[in-house]
Design a protein around this motif. Sequence first.
Motif, PDB file in Angstrom:
ATOM      1  N   UNK A   8      14.273 130.398  -8.128  1.00  0.00           N
ATOM      2  CA  UNK A   8      14.831 130.674  -9.454  1.00  0.00           C
ATOM      3  C   UNK A   8      14.338 129.644 -10.469  1.00  0.00           C
ATOM      4  N   UNK A   9      14.370 128.363 -10.085  1.00  0.00           N
ATOM      5  CA  UNK A   9      13.981 127.305 -11.017  1.00  0.00           C
ATOM      6  C   UNK A   9      12.519 127.438 -11.416  1.00  0.00           C
ATOM      7  N   UNK A  10      11.667 127.662 -10.396  1.00  0.00           N
ATOM      8  CA  UNK A  10      10.236 127.755 -10.694  1.00  0.00           C
ATOM      9  C   UNK A  10       9.952 128.996 -11.539  1.00  0.00           C
ATOM     10  N   UNK A  11      10.603 130.116 -11.170  1.00  0.00           N
ATOM     11  CA  UNK A  11      10.394 131.347 -11.939  1.00  0.00           C
ATOM     12  C   UNK A  11      10.773 131.177 -13.397  1.00  0.00           C
ATOM     13  N   UNK A  12      11.932 130.541 -13.607  1.00  0.00           N
ATOM     14  CA  UNK A  12      12.390 130.333 -14.988  1.00  0.00           C
ATOM     15  C   UNK A  12      11.441 129.424 -15.751  1.00  0.00           C
TER      16      UNK A  12
END
Lengths: 163, 152
Positions: free
Chosen positions: A26-30
Motif C-alpha cells: 500500500x505504501x509503495x503504491x501510494x
Amino acid sequence: AALSRRYVLCEVVSEDPRCRQCIEERAVGLAVRDAIGRVHGDYGLACCSISFTVKYLNAYTGTVLLRCRKDSYRLLCSALPFVRQLESRAQRYPCFLNTLHIGGTIRTCQKFLIQYNRRQLLMLLQNCTNEEERQCIQKSLLSCSITEEQSHSGDEEDDDGTE
Amino acid sequence: MARAEPPAATFERRVLRSAAEHHYLRVRLELPDGGARPSVAQFKQLVVSALRELHGEVGAALPVDVLIYEEKTLSAILRVISSGLVKLWSALTLLGFYQNRRCAFRVLQVKPCGGWMASPKRQFLLQGCLASWVLCLFIERWPKCKNVLVWV
C-alpha cells in the motif's frame, strides 16, 4: 496480445534501516501514484492507474515489482525518480527507487531478479571487510535448505575465486 | 477524343523541409462575472497552472509564450512548441476556474508556424529586431557566410 502490460522491477534504496518496515504494497503504491500525479498531472495519473498494481514485494531486499499498461509505462518510469519518501503508519522515511529491469512478463523479471541477486551476493562477499563476515555469509548460503538451490550454492562457492 | 487514363493513384508523400516548429493559438478567456480582469502575468500564470493540473510538472515546464494579450477583451495569442500543442489545448479546454470564479477558454484559431508568422521578416518584426531580419536575409542570399558570421 490484446492487453499488453509492462512489469517494472525496482529496488528501494534508503540510508535509514527503519525504512524496511515501511516497504509494503500500500505504501509503495501510494508513493508511486503520488509521484506520477505530481510529475504528469491528472492525465498521467489516470493513464497509469488503469492497470497499476504492486505485484511483488520483498522487504528484506527492497525489491518491488510494479505492473502497468504498455501504453503508459514510460510515464511510470519517468516518474519513479521523483519518489522521495515512503510513508506508512504515520511514519515517513526518505528513500529512492532504483529501476532494475522492465519486462513484458513476470517470468522475464523473475529470471533477471535471480541473476541480479546472484551477482549481488557475490559483490557482498567481495566487499566483506573481515573473515568473520565472510564465514557468516558462506555458512548462511550453504544452509539454504531448498533442494534445488543446493547446486546454486555449489556454483557460488566455485565462482568465489574467479570473481 | 479519349483522354489517356490517369495513372493508378500512387501514394505521394510530401516532406516539408522545415516542419512547423511552433504552433500559434488565438484564444479568448471568458469570465462571465464582471470581476477584476487578469493582467498579462496572471494570464500566463493561469495557463501554466492549467497545464500543471492536467499534465503535471512536465506540462508546466512546456515552453508557452503569450505573444499578444489584450486585457479589455481577454484575448491572447499563445505560442507553443508543436509537440506540446495537444497538451496545451487539452489543458486550456479543461480549465474551469480562475480564482474560484467560473471561466472558460475559447480556442479561436490554431496555426502552425508555416503561416504568415513564419517568414523571417515576420519573426524578427515580432521580436522587434529589424537588424536581425536584414542579417537573416543576408545569410539566405549567401549561405556560405553562415560560418563566418557570429550571431549576437
